[in-house]
Design a protein around this motif. Structure first.
Motif, PDB file in Angstrom:
ATOM      1  N   ILE A   1       8.451  34.320   8.644  1.00 46.62           N
ATOM      2  CA  ILE A   1       7.539  33.644   9.567  1.00 46.62           C
ATOM      3  C   ILE A   1       6.251  33.245   8.845  1.00 46.62           C
ATOM      4  O   ILE A   1       5.736  32.142   9.035  1.00 46.62           O
ATOM      5  N   SER A   2       5.755  34.115   7.999  1.00 45.97           N
ATOM      6  CA  SER A   2       4.540  33.826   7.238  1.00 45.97           C
ATOM      7  C   SER A   2       4.753  32.637   6.301  1.00 45.97           C
ATOM      8  O   SER A   2       3.896  31.750   6.197  1.00 45.97           O
ATOM      9  N   ASP A   3       5.907  32.589   5.637  1.00 49.21           N
ATOM     10  CA  ASP A   3       6.225  31.468   4.747  1.00 49.21           C
ATOM     11  C   ASP A   3       6.303  30.159   5.527  1.00 49.21           C
ATOM     12  O   ASP A   3       5.784  29.128   5.097  1.00 49.21           O
ATOM     13  N   ARG A   4       6.945  30.192   6.703  1.00 49.17           N
ATOM     14  CA  ARG A   4       7.033  29.000   7.555  1.00 49.17           C
ATOM     15  C   ARG A   4       5.656  28.541   8.002  1.00 49.17           C
ATOM     16  O   ARG A   4       5.362  27.345   8.012  1.00 49.17           O
ATOM     17  N   LEU A   5       4.825  29.480   8.385  1.00 47.22           N
ATOM     18  CA  LEU A   5       3.473  29.153   8.831  1.00 47.22           C
ATOM     19  C   LEU A   5       2.680  28.499   7.707  1.00 47.22           C
ATOM     20  O   LEU A   5       1.958  27.518   7.936  1.00 47.22           O
ATOM     21  N   ASP A   6       2.810  29.007   6.490  1.00 43.59           N
ATOM     22  CA  ASP A   6       2.130  28.401   5.339  1.00 43.59           C
ATOM     23  C   ASP A   6       2.552  26.944   5.148  1.00 43.59           C
ATOM     24  O   ASP A   6       1.720  26.076   4.901  1.00 43.59           O
ATOM     25  N   ARG A   7       3.865  26.670   5.278  1.00 39.19           N
ATOM     26  CA  ARG A   7       4.357  25.290   5.128  1.00 39.19           C
ATOM     27  C   ARG A   7       3.816  24.395   6.241  1.00 39.19           C
ATOM     28  O   ARG A   7       3.407  23.260   5.986  1.00 39.19           O
ATOM     29  N   VAL A   8       3.795  24.893   7.459  1.00 38.76           N
ATOM     30  CA  VAL A   8       3.279  24.107   8.588  1.00 38.76           C
ATOM     31  C   VAL A   8       1.800  23.811   8.390  1.00 38.76           C
ATOM     32  O   VAL A   8       1.342  22.687   8.629  1.00 38.76           O
TER      33      VAL A   8
END
Length: 111
Positions: free
Chosen positions: A22-29
């Motif tokens: 989730i943290s990785d996805r949030l960084d990309r967003v």
């Protein structure tokens, strides 16, 4: 007790992996969001003496870094002309801005 602890450790490990994803996805967003239009400035004006009202406008649409476009519309009695000019980091990029376009970019950069 040992079985309960083993299941708890397994559950905690799964949650740790989910949180990382989730943290990785949030960084990309968040990185992509910086490139979306976030700043806008609109200036209405009357460029010609023979027309009434402020029918013309300059609209600046900029991302977080102040990069984007200024769209201008000059409305006359017989014709309306539209122009688009690039903006890079809050300044003109390749084409000279009119005073109204400069003001629209200035307004957008304040937000």
């Amino acid at each position: 007790l040992q079985k309960i602890l083993e299941e708890y450790l397994k559950w905690a490990g799964e949650n740790t992996e989910n949180i990382k994803q989730i943290s990785d996805r949030l960084d990309r967003v968040q990185q992509k969001a910086k490139m979306h239009f976030q700043r806008m400035g609109l200036v209405r004006f009357n460029p010609f003496e023979d027309t009434g009202g402020d029918q013309s406008f300059a609209l600046a649409l900029l991302d977080e870094n102040g990069t984007g476009i200024v769209i201008s519309s000059l409305h006359g009695r017989d014709v309306t002309r539209m122009y688009g000019k690039p903006v890079k980091e809050g300044v003109e990029a390749g084409y000279e801005f009119s005073e109204e376009e400069k003001e629209a970019v200035k307004k957008a950069m304040k937000k």
